[in-house]
Design a protein around this motif. Structure first.
Motif, PDB file in Angstrom:
ATOM      1  N   UNK A 102       6.195  -1.659  -8.327  1.00 36.90           N
ATOM      2  CA  UNK A 102       5.009  -0.824  -8.559  1.00 36.90           C
ATOM      3  C   UNK A 102       4.052  -0.948  -7.379  1.00 36.90           C
ATOM      4  N   UNK A 103       3.327   0.122  -7.112  1.00 36.28           N
ATOM      5  CA  UNK A 103       2.319   0.093  -6.052  1.00 36.28           C
ATOM      6  C   UNK A 103       1.086  -0.653  -6.550  1.00 36.28           C
ATOM      7  N   UNK A 104       0.378  -1.322  -5.638  1.00 41.09           N
ATOM      8  CA  UNK A 104      -0.893  -1.919  -6.047  1.00 41.09           C
ATOM      9  C   UNK A 104      -1.893  -0.819  -6.397  1.00 41.09           C
ATOM     10  N   UNK A 105      -2.843  -1.129  -7.259  1.00 46.19           N
ATOM     11  CA  UNK A 105      -3.832  -0.141  -7.692  1.00 46.19           C
ATOM     12  C   UNK A 105      -5.235  -0.628  -7.374  1.00 46.19           C
ATOM     13  N   UNK A 167      -7.218  -0.312   9.706  1.00 46.26           N
ATOM     14  CA  UNK A 167      -5.868  -0.064   9.205  1.00 46.26           C
ATOM     15  C   UNK A 167      -5.054  -1.348   9.107  1.00 46.26           C
ATOM     16  N   UNK A 168      -5.462  -2.382   9.808  1.00 41.92           N
ATOM     17  CA  UNK A 168      -4.764  -3.663   9.758  1.00 41.92           C
ATOM     18  C   UNK A 168      -5.224  -4.511   8.582  1.00 41.92           C
ATOM     19  N   UNK A 169      -6.091  -3.959   7.739  1.00 41.79           N
ATOM     20  CA  UNK A 169      -6.623  -4.747   6.634  1.00 41.79           C
ATOM     21  C   UNK A 169      -5.592  -4.930   5.533  1.00 41.79           C
ATOM     22  N   UNK A 170      -5.876  -5.857   4.658  1.00 41.71           N
ATOM     23  CA  UNK A 170      -5.003  -6.119   3.518  1.00 41.71           C
ATOM     24  C   UNK A 170      -4.994  -4.960   2.526  1.00 41.71           C
ATOM     25  N   UNK A 171      -5.919  -4.029   2.672  1.00 44.58           N
ATOM     26  CA  UNK A 171      -5.985  -2.874   1.773  1.00 44.58           C
ATOM     27  C   UNK A 171      -5.207  -1.669   2.305  1.00 44.58           C
ATOM     28  N   UNK A 172      -4.584  -1.786   3.447  1.00 44.38           N
ATOM     29  CA  UNK A 172      -3.957  -0.632   4.086  1.00 44.38           C
ATOM     30  C   UNK A 172      -2.774  -0.051   3.311  1.00 44.38           C
ATOM     31  N   UNK A 173      -2.113  -0.833   2.463  1.00 41.54           N
ATOM     32  CA  UNK A 173      -0.952  -0.306   1.725  1.00 41.54           C
ATOM     33  C   UNK A 173      -1.292   0.160   0.316  1.00 41.54           C
TER      34      UNK A 173
END
Length: 179
Positions: A102-105, A167-173
């Motif tokens: 599942x994708x993170x939300x 874009x290199x942040x932990x939130x990028x995906x």
């Protein structure tokens, strides 16, 4: 016709449970050790199914007279091999990974609770606030984002002090949510 035994059926079934249960337990520990850390990692849906199946197999072996240790060890091996195969495929194939994992939300972002996402994940504001406190953060002013990860855990990301997230942040995906 077999007689029904409610309290005590003799010593032989008890000895079988102790001997076979111990051998199955040791076999399972060895197989889990061989299969690597992935078998014991945080659970996604597939890992959860494998865990339930292994528990069911172990329980049936210990309590059912007609199931041999060899059959159960074969079942353990098969389940762990399937778990290895799925994890191997998820690492090597993005489409397969997207199918299995599942994708993170994103549930909270820059001062706003994302209510639709919270409803979709069946998470309350109270639960998110508890996650913030568990991370020893006293104020939402210090929180950049709250994310429900693929395995169902809730991650709290502190605000960046120097600059905006890149874009290199932990939130990028994390899939973007329009708010």
């Amino acid at each position: 016709m077999d007689k029904v035994v409610f309290f005590y059926g003799g010593i032989e079934p008890l000895i079988r449970i102790v001997v076979v249960g111990t051998l199955a337990y040791v076999s399972l520990l060895i197989l889990l050790r061989i299969s690597g850390k992935r078998a014991l990692a945080q659970l996604n849906a597939f890992d959860f199914v494998i865990t339930i199946a292994i528990g069911s197999t172990l329980g049936r072996l210990i309590t059912a007279k007609g199931v041999s240790l060899a059959e159960s060890v074969t079942a353990f091996f098969t389940l762990l091999f399937l778990q290895y195969l799925v994890s191997w495929l998820t690492v090597r194939s993005s489409p397969f990974d997207n199918l299995i994992t599942a994708s993170p939300s994103l549930l909270y972002f820059r001062g706003q609770f994302l209510r639709k996402a919270m409803q979709a994940q069946r998470v309350t504001q109270t639960q998110l606030l508890a996650a913030v406190r568990e991370n020893r953060i006293a104020s939402l002013d210090d929180v950049e984002a709250i994310v429900m990860e693929s395995a169902g855990t809730i991650a709290v990301v502190k605000k960046e002090t120097a600059e905006e997230l890149t874009d290199a942040s932990a939130l990028s995906n994390i899939p973007k949510i329009n708010h």
